[in-house]
Design a protein around this motif. Structure first.
Motif, PDB file in Angstrom:
ATOM      1  N   ARG A 337       1.000  -1.348   0.156  1.00  0.00           N
ATOM      2  CA  ARG A 337      -0.038   0.109  -0.075  1.00  0.00           C
ATOM      3  C   ARG A 337       0.851   1.212  -0.101  1.00  0.00           C
ATOM      4  N   VAL A 338       1.872   1.403   0.614  1.00  0.00           N
ATOM      5  CA  VAL A 338       3.017   2.427   0.701  1.00  0.00           C
ATOM      6  C   VAL A 338       4.522   1.503   0.444  1.00  0.00           C
ATOM      7  N   TYR A 339       4.918   2.228  -0.749  1.00  0.00           N
ATOM      8  CA  TYR A 339       6.346   1.635  -0.827  1.00  0.00           C
ATOM      9  C   TYR A 339       7.214   2.935  -1.211  1.00  0.00           C
ATOM     10  N   ARG A 340       7.898   3.512  -0.381  1.00  0.00           N
ATOM     11  CA  ARG A 340       8.949   4.537  -0.519  1.00  0.00           C
ATOM     12  C   ARG A 340      10.175   4.173  -0.326  1.00  0.00           C
ATOM     13  N   LYS A 341      11.296   4.724  -1.225  1.00  0.00           N
ATOM     14  CA  LYS A 341      12.584   4.305  -0.930  1.00  0.00           C
ATOM     15  C   LYS A 341      13.447   5.496  -1.281  1.00  0.00           C
ATOM     16  N   PRO A 342      14.580   5.227  -0.806  1.00  0.00           N
ATOM     17  CA  PRO A 342      15.562   6.323  -0.981  1.00  0.00           C
ATOM     18  C   PRO A 342      15.866   6.569  -2.522  1.00  0.00           C
ATOM     19  N   ALA A 343      16.466   7.841  -2.779  1.00  0.00           N
ATOM     20  CA  ALA A 343      16.671   8.153  -4.097  1.00  0.00           C
ATOM     21  C   ALA A 343      18.102   7.519  -4.411  1.00  0.00           C
ATOM     22  N   ALA A 344      17.942   6.964  -5.630  1.00  0.00           N
ATOM     23  CA  ALA A 344      19.250   6.133  -6.080  1.00  0.00           C
ATOM     24  C   ALA A 344      20.300   7.344  -6.646  1.00  0.00           C
ATOM     25  N   THR A 345      21.549   7.242  -6.498  1.00  0.00           N
ATOM     26  CA  THR A 345      22.395   7.869  -7.082  1.00  0.00           C
ATOM     27  C   THR A 345      23.208   7.423  -8.224  1.00  0.00           C
ATOM     28  N   ALA A 346      23.937   8.060  -9.119  1.00  0.00           N
ATOM     29  CA  ALA A 346      24.826   7.393  -9.729  1.00  0.00           C
ATOM     30  C   ALA A 346      25.881   6.603  -9.135  1.00  0.00           C
ATOM     31  N   PHE A 347      25.954   5.256  -9.689  1.00  0.00           N
ATOM     32  CA  PHE A 347      26.380   4.287  -8.651  1.00  0.00           C
ATOM     33  C   PHE A 347      28.100   3.638  -8.920  1.00  0.00           C
ATOM     34  N   GLN A 348      28.615   4.412  -9.831  1.00  0.00           N
ATOM     35  CA  GLN A 348      29.771   3.489 -10.273  1.00  0.00           C
ATOM     36  C   GLN A 348      30.877   3.980  -9.087  1.00  0.00           C
ATOM     37  N   ARG A 349      30.946   3.302  -7.857  1.00  0.00           N
ATOM     38  CA  ARG A 349      31.682   3.782  -6.935  1.00  0.00           C
ATOM     39  C   ARG A 349      31.599   4.844  -6.319  1.00  0.00           C
ATOM     40  N   SER A 350      29.915   5.170  -6.097  1.00  0.00           N
ATOM     41  CA  SER A 350      29.439   6.152  -5.683  1.00  0.00           C
ATOM     42  C   SER A 350      28.570   6.040  -4.248  1.00  0.00           C
ATOM     43  N   GLU A 383      33.132   2.116   7.812  1.00  0.00           N
ATOM     44  CA  GLU A 383      32.189   3.094   8.731  1.00  0.00           C
ATOM     45  C   GLU A 383      31.188   3.788   7.865  1.00  0.00           C
ATOM     46  N   GLU A 384      31.864   4.533   6.992  1.00  0.00           N
ATOM     47  CA  GLU A 384      30.953   5.440   6.060  1.00  0.00           C
ATOM     48  C   GLU A 384      29.946   4.718   5.157  1.00  0.00           C
ATOM     49  N   ALA A 385      30.257   3.396   4.849  1.00  0.00           N
ATOM     50  CA  ALA A 385      29.294   2.532   4.247  1.00  0.00           C
ATOM     51  C   ALA A 385      28.263   2.332   5.178  1.00  0.00           C
ATOM     52  N   LEU A 386      28.627   1.984   6.220  1.00  0.00           N
ATOM     53  CA  LEU A 386      27.647   1.600   7.549  1.00  0.00           C
ATOM     54  C   LEU A 386      26.588   2.913   7.749  1.00  0.00           C
ATOM     55  N   ALA A 387      27.232   3.869   7.932  1.00  0.00           N
ATOM     56  CA  ALA A 387      26.364   5.145   8.162  1.00  0.00           C
ATOM     57  C   ALA A 387      25.508   5.220   7.110  1.00  0.00           C
ATOM     58  N   ARG A 388      26.075   5.233   6.085  1.00  0.00           N
ATOM     59  CA  ARG A 388      25.008   5.581   4.684  1.00  0.00           C
ATOM     60  C   ARG A 388      24.104   4.656   4.445  1.00  0.00           C
ATOM     61  N   LEU A 389      24.267   3.327   4.782  1.00  0.00           N
ATOM     62  CA  LEU A 389      23.306   2.182   4.607  1.00  0.00           C
ATOM     63  C   LEU A 389      22.072   2.444   5.873  1.00  0.00           C
ATOM     64  N   ASP A 390      22.628   2.961   6.953  1.00  0.00           N
ATOM     65  CA  ASP A 390      21.360   3.259   7.944  1.00  0.00           C
ATOM     66  C   ASP A 390      20.566   4.407   7.622  1.00  0.00           C
ATOM     67  N   ALA A 391      21.254   5.351   7.252  1.00  0.00           N
ATOM     68  CA  ALA A 391      20.547   6.673   6.737  1.00  0.00           C
ATOM     69  C   ALA A 391      19.524   6.072   5.472  1.00  0.00           C
ATOM     70  N   ALA A 392      20.099   5.421   4.698  1.00  0.00           N
ATOM     71  CA  ALA A 392      18.945   4.843   3.459  1.00  0.00           C
ATOM     72  C   ALA A 392      17.990   3.995   3.821  1.00  0.00           C
ATOM     73  N   LEU A 393      18.326   3.012   4.851  1.00  0.00           N
ATOM     74  CA  LEU A 393      17.229   2.307   5.311  1.00  0.00           C
ATOM     75  C   LEU A 393      15.924   3.209   6.173  1.00  0.00           C
ATOM     76  N   ALA A 394      16.886   4.272   6.753  1.00  0.00           N
ATOM     77  CA  ALA A 394      15.533   5.088   7.412  1.00  0.00           C
ATOM     78  C   ALA A 394      14.642   5.783   6.426  1.00  0.00           C
ATOM     79  N   GLN A 395      15.113   5.695   5.393  1.00  0.00           N
ATOM     80  CA  GLN A 395      13.984   6.410   4.336  1.00  0.00           C
ATOM     81  C   GLN A 395      13.464   5.358   3.599  1.00  0.00           C
ATOM     82  N   VAL A 396      13.368   3.978   3.850  1.00  0.00           N
ATOM     83  CA  VAL A 396      12.579   3.009   3.466  1.00  0.00           C
ATOM     84  C   VAL A 396      11.049   2.954   4.286  1.00  0.00           C
ATOM     85  N   GLN A 397      10.050   3.063   3.546  1.00  0.00           N
ATOM     86  CA  GLN A 397       8.628   2.960   4.187  1.00  0.00           C
ATOM     87  C   GLN A 397       7.619   2.140   3.358  1.00  0.00           C
ATOM     88  N   ILE A 398       7.579   1.053   4.007  1.00  0.00           N
ATOM     89  CA  ILE A 398       6.570   0.118   3.672  1.00  0.00           C
ATOM     90  C   ILE A 398       5.726  -0.307   4.387  1.00  0.00           C
TER      91      ILE A 398
END
Length: 647
Positions: A337-350, A383-398
């Motif tokens: 009923r609701v599926y919101r996700k973080p905005a993807a970015t250009a991903f080649q090592r991004s 450490e940076e990847a961990l912080a970024r993943l948590d921030a991205a998961l926080a934007q997921v709304q299902i």
């Protein structure tokens, strides 16, 4: 690459993303895999009818089926994968272990023989020493796998493993291995071409698992030395050379951790296909592995040599699944009923990438795997990847199905994962902080639900006292009761409309002013009890799903009038916890059973689930026969009233 694509789809996937993404599509048949995706003659007919030159088998179903690969070749189609001989050699775990032994690849002690006599298998397990791991010889993806801690449990575990193996792979042969203590699961991405060239694209750590299935994958593996990386990479290439492998493949190793930091690795299996977690390798290498697959399948040489491949930063992938972690990871079905996700970015090592096959309004059916999406992030450090993943998961709304999103965030926050103390028992070791978590608490949940109610009652930005529907009074203060169900308990919140127009809230033992602000994006700000939070609240009937930066929860409004006559509890019933198929019953009418005793086995989303007795009692009636489909909540069997009362 200017390649036109043709999608094939089942009834359940008629509106799936892959159908819309391709240039054209062909219907295969019914929703069950046996009626659609496993009918390779239909796939070959679709290829012929649309003029396709090649077949990409994806991750599952026929991706490791040598008969299908051969059928493609016989039909004049290029199978984008290894030759049938390589799939066959690596597809049966027992035979592949024997082959690896000849190639000098380290093996875990075990039994890999052809004789499948249950008594012999029991003797071999006793010889190896417990704990042991029973694995479907033709298996993969955690299917047909059971850990056994003691000899008296072996026979039942073997039978269950064989049932799941025959259902998933059409082959019930198993092998038995020593269950390595404190193991890590590290796999090597390999690639070969038709010119005899081979490379390894480094490793992925897939140690965080539930039900022997991966939850988080990262690259490179924490703590990996350059010497061990080279040893494992060269062993993986030796494994690929031994079967004349072509295309993308993954050689999986179990890594034993010893005191002092020493690690030994043993060959587990080779997955003769692209892996679900391949994006983390793409992120750290800057290479597009699917493009590599297509080029190799076209007869080209590998795009890069081993000396040209380098690791850049750190990447992590989280598998977002429709399941309930707090209920033994039971799969969930329903409408998104609701599926919101973080905005993807250009991903080649991004930065951020999300791969999914669903969209808002789509259905999560019981026919296929429970995975909704893959969320991949990249950072310059772990450490940076961990912080970024948590921030991205926080934007997921299902909303609409239970998910593991909050569970994933919980794993990231554990001391074990954050400090890279990894092994396949991490989830169990951190059970106390991972399960039954409540990130927001009753006061904020109630404040959010009440705020959402008030905003719905206020027409426009400026409240008009003659248009409001909330019981506002022109004189004096007014108190309003809100009844909720929160985490299995009934709660009451009191909202007071003050003379000056302000709001005062009492909820969960906390009291204070409630200040509300609303944003044009639909979010709103709640300030209560000294805390200010930006929230999203989605209503699904009486349930308010609350999403905040630090987590998500849900709270259900109770309508006292609607529930006034609902006082009679059902007793003596055992219902299906999810939609699926009844595999077998372990009891019959009249049997006396004890609390915890297995009663029935169900299959859903390609996994088996055991239904156990909630209390002592007597079985009165079986409501279904083995093989029948059931819906969530269907009564499977009826037990005596005494058992129901005890439960």
């Amino acid at each position: 690459m200017a390649i036109r694509t043709v999608a094939v789809y089942s009834d359940a996937d008629a509106h799936a993303n892959h159908v819309r993404a391709c240039d054209e599509s062909v219907h295969l048949g019914g929703s069950a895999p046996k009626d659609s995706y496993l009918r390779w003659e239909k796939i070959l007919e679709a290829a012929k009818a649309t003029g396709a030159e090649a077949v990409h088998p994806g991750y599952g179903f026929l991706s490791e089926n040598e008969e299908f690969a051969q059928a493609c070749a016989d039909a004049g189609l290029v199978f984008i994968g290894p030759p049938p001989s390589a799939i066959k050699a690596m597809g049966l775990k027992a035979e592949s272990k024997q082959l690896m032994e000849k190639a000098g690849v380290p093996l875990v002690p075990g039994y890999h023989g052809h004789d499948q006599n249950p008594q012999l298998l029991q003797r071999e397990a006793d010889r190896i020493g417990y704990p042991v791991l029973i694995k479907a010889s033709a298996g993969g993806g955690g299917k047909g796998m059971r850990a056994v801690d003691k000899a008296e449990d072996f026979a039942a575990a073997l039978a269950s493993c064989q049932r799941e193996a025959i259902n998933s792979f059409g082959d019930d042969a198993v092998l038995i291995e020593k269950y390595v203590q404190r193991p890590r699961h590290i796999e090597i991405q390999v690639f070969g071409d038709t010119h005899g060239n081979y490379v390894y694209l480094f490793e992925r750590d897939c140690s965080v698992q539930r039900r022997h299935q991966k939850v988080l994958e990262e690259a490179p593996a924490p703590g990996m030395t350059e010497a061990m990386r080279q040893q494992m990479g060269e062993a993986a290439v030796a494994a690929a050379r031994a079967v004349n492998y072509v295309g993308a493949g993954t050689v999986e190793f179990i890594v034993e951790q010893r005191e002092g930091g020493e690690m030994n690795f043993f060959f587990m299996e080779m997955n003769t296909r692209l892996q679900v977690e391949h994006p983390v390798t793409e992120a750290i290498t800057g290479q597009d592995l699917v493009e590599w697959q297509l080029r190799v399948a076209s007869g080209e040489a590998l795009p890069a040599k081993q000396s040209e491949l380098q690791i850049h930063g750190h990447a992590i992938e989280a598998r977002i699944c429709a399941e309930n972690p707090d209920n033994n990871f039971l799969p969930a079905t329903g409408t998104l009923r609701v599926y919101r996700k973080p905005a993807a970015t250009a991903f080649q090592r991004s930065r951020v990438r999300i791969d999914d096959g669903v969209r808002e309004g789509g259905e999560i059916s019981p026919f296929y795997d429970s995975m909704i999406a893959k969320l991949i992030v990249h950072g310059s450090t772990r450490e940076e990847a961990l912080a970024r993943l948590d921030a991205a998961l926080a934007q997921v709304q299902i909303v609409g199905v239970a998910t593991n999103v909050q569970f994933l965030r919980g794993i990231l926050a554990t001391e074990s994962f954050s400090k890279a103390n990894l092994d396949t028992a991490l989830i169990e070791r951190e059970r106390a902080v991972l399960f039954d978590r409540e990130p927001l608490g009753l006061p904020l949940a109630a404040a959010a639900a009440i705020t959402r109610t008030l905003i719905g009652e206020w027409p426009g930005k400026m409240p008009d006292p003659f248009a409001r529907r909330d019981g506002w009074r022109s004189l004096g203060e007014y108190r309003r009761h809100f009844d909720f169900e929160f985490r299995g308990a009934e709660q009451t919140a009191l909202l007071t409309y003050k003379r000056d127009g302000g709001l005062w809230l009492e909820a969960g033992g906390v009291a204070g002013p409630l200040v509300i602000g609303r944003f044009p994006t639909g979010e709103f700000e709640v300030e209560f009890a000294g805390s200010r939070q930006t929230l999203d609240v989605h209503l699904d009937g009486a349930v308010a799903h609350v999403f905040a930066s630090k987590g998500a929860t849900k709270i259900t409004a109770i309508d006292r009038l609607a529930h006034a006559g609902d006082t009679q509890a059902e007793g003596g019933r055992l219902t299906a916890p999810m939609p699926g198929k009844v595999v077998s019953f372990a009891v019959k009418a009249g049997d006396k059973v004890s609390r915890g005793q297995p009663l029935a086995v169900m299959e859903a989303m390609k996994m088996e689930h055991t239904i156990a007795a909630p209390a002592d009692g007597t079985v009165e009636e079986l409501m279904f026969a083995p093989g029948e489909q059931v819906a969530e909540g269907d009564e499977l069997l009826r037990m005596s009233a005494a058992a129901a009362a005890a439960a």
